[in-house]
Motif scaffolding. Sequence first.
Motif, PDB file in Angstrom:
ATOM      1  N   LEU A 185       0.844  -1.196   0.000  1.00 22.51           N
ATOM      2  CA  LEU A 185       0.000   0.000   0.000  1.00 22.51           C
ATOM      3  C   LEU A 185       0.879   1.245   0.000  1.00 22.51           C
ATOM      4  CD1 LEU A 185      -3.190   0.888   1.146  1.00 22.51           C
ATOM      5  CD2 LEU A 185      -1.544   2.021   2.609  1.00 22.51           C
ATOM      6  N   ILE A 186       0.473   2.227  -0.778  1.00 26.49           N
ATOM      7  CA  ILE A 186       1.153   3.534  -0.737  1.00 26.49           C
ATOM      8  C   ILE A 186       0.195   4.547  -0.128  1.00 26.49           C
ATOM      9  CG2 ILE A 186       2.012   5.453  -2.143  1.00 26.49           C
ATOM     10  CD1 ILE A 186       3.118   3.420  -4.113  1.00 26.49           C
ATOM     11  N   LEU A 187       0.705   5.299   0.850  1.00 28.79           N
ATOM     12  CA  LEU A 187      -0.051   6.423   1.398  1.00 28.79           C
ATOM     13  C   LEU A 187       0.609   7.687   0.862  1.00 28.79           C
ATOM     14  CD1 LEU A 187      -2.373   7.124   3.421  1.00 28.79           C
ATOM     15  CD2 LEU A 187      -0.587   7.443   5.141  1.00 28.79           C
ATOM     16  N   ALA A 188      -0.087   8.372  -0.037  1.00 28.88           N
ATOM     17  CA  ALA A 188       0.454   9.601  -0.645  1.00 28.88           C
ATOM     18  C   ALA A 188      -0.035  10.791   0.172  1.00 28.88           C
ATOM     19  CB  ALA A 188      -0.008   9.712  -2.094  1.00 28.88           C
ATOM     20  N   MET A 189       0.923  11.602   0.639  1.00 25.19           N
ATOM     21  CA  MET A 189       0.581  12.655   1.600  1.00 25.19           C
ATOM     22  C   MET A 189       0.773  14.046   1.002  1.00 25.19           C
ATOM     23  SD  MET A 189       2.404  11.003   4.957  1.00 25.19           S
ATOM     24  CE  MET A 189       4.012  11.091   4.202  1.00 25.19           C
ATOM     25  N   GLY A 190      -0.303  14.755   0.856  1.00 24.15           N
ATOM     26  CA  GLY A 190      -0.213  16.132   0.389  1.00 24.15           C
ATOM     27  C   GLY A 190      -0.411  16.247  -1.107  1.00 24.15           C
ATOM     28  N   ARG A 191      -0.815  17.457  -1.503  1.00 20.03           N
ATOM     29  CA  ARG A 191      -1.197  17.701  -2.897  1.00 20.03           C
ATOM     30  C   ARG A 191      -0.080  17.348  -3.865  1.00 20.03           C
ATOM     31  NH1 ARG A 191      -1.130  22.229  -6.470  1.00 20.03           N
ATOM     32  NH2 ARG A 191       0.087  23.451  -4.983  1.00 20.03           N
ATOM     33  N   PHE A 192       1.132  17.729  -3.533  1.00 15.32           N
ATOM     34  CA  PHE A 192       2.210  17.513  -4.499  1.00 15.32           C
ATOM     35  C   PHE A 192       2.521  16.056  -4.720  1.00 15.32           C
ATOM     36  CE2 PHE A 192       3.510  21.478  -5.972  1.00 15.32           C
ATOM     37  CZ  PHE A 192       4.163  21.117  -7.125  1.00 15.32           C
ATOM     38  N   ALA A 193       2.642  15.322  -3.619  1.00 12.22           N
ATOM     39  CA  ALA A 193       2.928  13.881  -3.748  1.00 12.22           C
ATOM     40  C   ALA A 193       1.781  13.202  -4.486  1.00 12.22           C
ATOM     41  CB  ALA A 193       3.118  13.270  -2.367  1.00 12.22           C
ATOM     42  N   VAL A 194       0.561  13.547  -4.093  1.00 10.03           N
ATOM     43  CA  VAL A 194      -0.618  12.901  -4.678  1.00 10.03           C
ATOM     44  C   VAL A 194      -0.699  13.191  -6.176  1.00 10.03           C
ATOM     45  CG1 VAL A 194      -3.149  13.042  -4.723  1.00 10.03           C
ATOM     46  CG2 VAL A 194      -1.934  12.885  -2.524  1.00 10.03           C
ATOM     47  N   GLN A 195      -0.577  14.480  -6.526  1.00  9.97           N
ATOM     48  CA  GLN A 195      -0.770  14.842  -7.933  1.00  9.97           C
ATOM     49  C   GLN A 195       0.378  14.352  -8.804  1.00  9.97           C
ATOM     50  OE1 GLN A 195      -1.645  19.077  -7.875  1.00  9.97           O
ATOM     51  NE2 GLN A 195      -3.783  18.689  -7.372  1.00  9.97           N
ATOM     52  N   SER A 196       1.599  14.365  -8.272  1.00  6.29           N
ATOM     53  CA  SER A 196       2.672  13.883  -9.151  1.00  6.29           C
ATOM     54  C   SER A 196       2.676  12.364  -9.252  1.00  6.29           C
ATOM     55  CB  SER A 196       4.056  14.415  -8.790  1.00  6.29           C
ATOM     56  OG  SER A 196       4.191  14.725  -7.475  1.00  6.29           O
ATOM     57  N   LEU A 197       2.259  11.688  -8.185  1.00  6.66           N
ATOM     58  CA  LEU A 197       2.218  10.225  -8.230  1.00  6.66           C
ATOM     59  C   LEU A 197       1.086   9.724  -9.128  1.00  6.66           C
ATOM     60  CD1 LEU A 197       4.039   8.305  -6.624  1.00  6.66           C
ATOM     61  CD2 LEU A 197       2.217   8.081  -4.951  1.00  6.66           C
ATOM     62  N   LEU A 198      -0.078  10.344  -8.990  1.00  6.45           N
ATOM     63  CA  LEU A 198      -1.252   9.867  -9.742  1.00  6.45           C
ATOM     64  C   LEU A 198      -1.399  10.555 -11.091  1.00  6.45           C
ATOM     65  CD1 LEU A 198      -3.888   9.607  -6.850  1.00  6.45           C
ATOM     66  CD2 LEU A 198      -2.343   7.844  -7.725  1.00  6.45           C
ATOM     67  N   LYS A 199      -0.520  11.536 -11.376  1.00  8.51           N
ATOM     68  CA  LYS A 199      -0.589  12.276 -12.655  1.00  8.51           C
ATOM     69  C   LYS A 199      -1.978  12.876 -12.859  1.00  8.51           C
ATOM     70  CE  LYS A 199       3.541  10.813 -14.260  1.00  8.51           C
ATOM     71  NZ  LYS A 199       4.425  11.098 -13.153  1.00  8.51           N
ATOM     72  N   THR A 200      -2.371  13.645 -11.886  1.00  8.70           N
ATOM     73  CA  THR A 200      -3.678  14.275 -11.954  1.00  8.70           C
ATOM     74  C   THR A 200      -3.579  15.686 -11.394  1.00  8.70           C
ATOM     75  OG1 THR A 200      -5.970  14.152 -11.187  1.00  8.70           O
ATOM     76  CG2 THR A 200      -4.314  13.297  -9.701  1.00  8.70           C
TER      77      THR A 200
END
Length: 273
Positions: free
Chosen positions: A199-214
Motif C-alpha cells: 500500500l502507498i499512502l500519498a501525503m499532500g497535494r504535491f505527492a498525490v498529484q505527481s504520483l497519480l498524474k492528476t
Amino acid sequence: MSAGTRVGYNERQRAMLQEMGIRVWAAPAVAAAVPVEVAVMVPEVPAPAPTPVSRPGPTASPPVLSSVVPLQPSGVAAMGWDDLRAAVASCRACALCERRTQTVFGVGHPQAQWMLIGEAPGEQEDQQGEPFVGKAGQLLDNMLRAVGLTRSDAPAHEQVYIANVLKCRPPQNRNPEPQEVAQCEPYLQRQIALVQPKLILAMGRFAVQSLLKTGEPIGRLRGRVHAVPGMPGVPVVVTYHPAYLLRNPLDKARSWEDLCLAREVLAGPARGS
Ligand code: URA
C-alpha cells in the motif's frame, strides 16, 4: 472489517489519537463512516502535471546550472538499493543540487508493507538527511503509532518506508518545479519497485498529484483507492500532508479516516461479511 464495524482502541492507541488531536470517542464513528471502495481508480488518460502554485516568500537567486547533468532514467530502473542510494547522493540532474546540504533518500524497511510518500525535504530534513524529522514528522510518527506502525526498526508489517517525491530541498521550501519532479521521478519509481509495498499512502497535494498524474484536489481523491499509472498492482490511498494538518487541525479527523481506509485496504476484503 466491514463498513459499520466499530473499532476498539487500546490505551496506547487512545493516547496516540489524543496526541493527534482527535477526540477518542469520535474516531470509531468517523472510521466506520469511511466508504471502502475497493475498485482501483486508474486515470484513463494521464492528466498533465499540475501547475505549481508559487508560495510567497523571498525570491530565490538564479540557480547555477553549470554542473547540472540530466538523469538517465534507464540506468536507474535496473539499480539495486546500494547503487540507487549512491546515484541519489551524487545526483546533479537539476539545480536543486547546488544548494542542498545533502540528499534525503528515504528511511524504513526495504520490504515494508506500507510506503509513505511526501513532497520534498525541508530545512531540518536537508540538515539531517532523513525525511520528516521536523514538526510535521513528529505528527506523522504519532499518526503511525496510532495504527501500530513505526519508521524505526521493526518487522516488515510494522515498519513503514518513507520517501519524498524530491530528494533535495527546494530553496525556501518553495513548491517543486515540474522539471525537478520529472528528473527525480525515476528514483521514486525505483524505490517503489524495490520496496514492492502492499500500500502507498500519498501525503499532500504535491505527492498525490505527481504520483497519480492528476490535477484533482485531495478533497476529491480521498476515500477511494487509486493506482500509480504503470503500477496497477499497488493500491494508493490519498491523505493530507502532516504540515497541512498542523495548520488545519480540524482535518486530522479526516486523515484518521484515511489511515483507517489504508489499513482496511491492506487487510483485504473482510471475510464472511
Ligand atoms: N515535508 C515533506 O513532504 N517531506 C519531508 O521529508 C519533510 C517535510
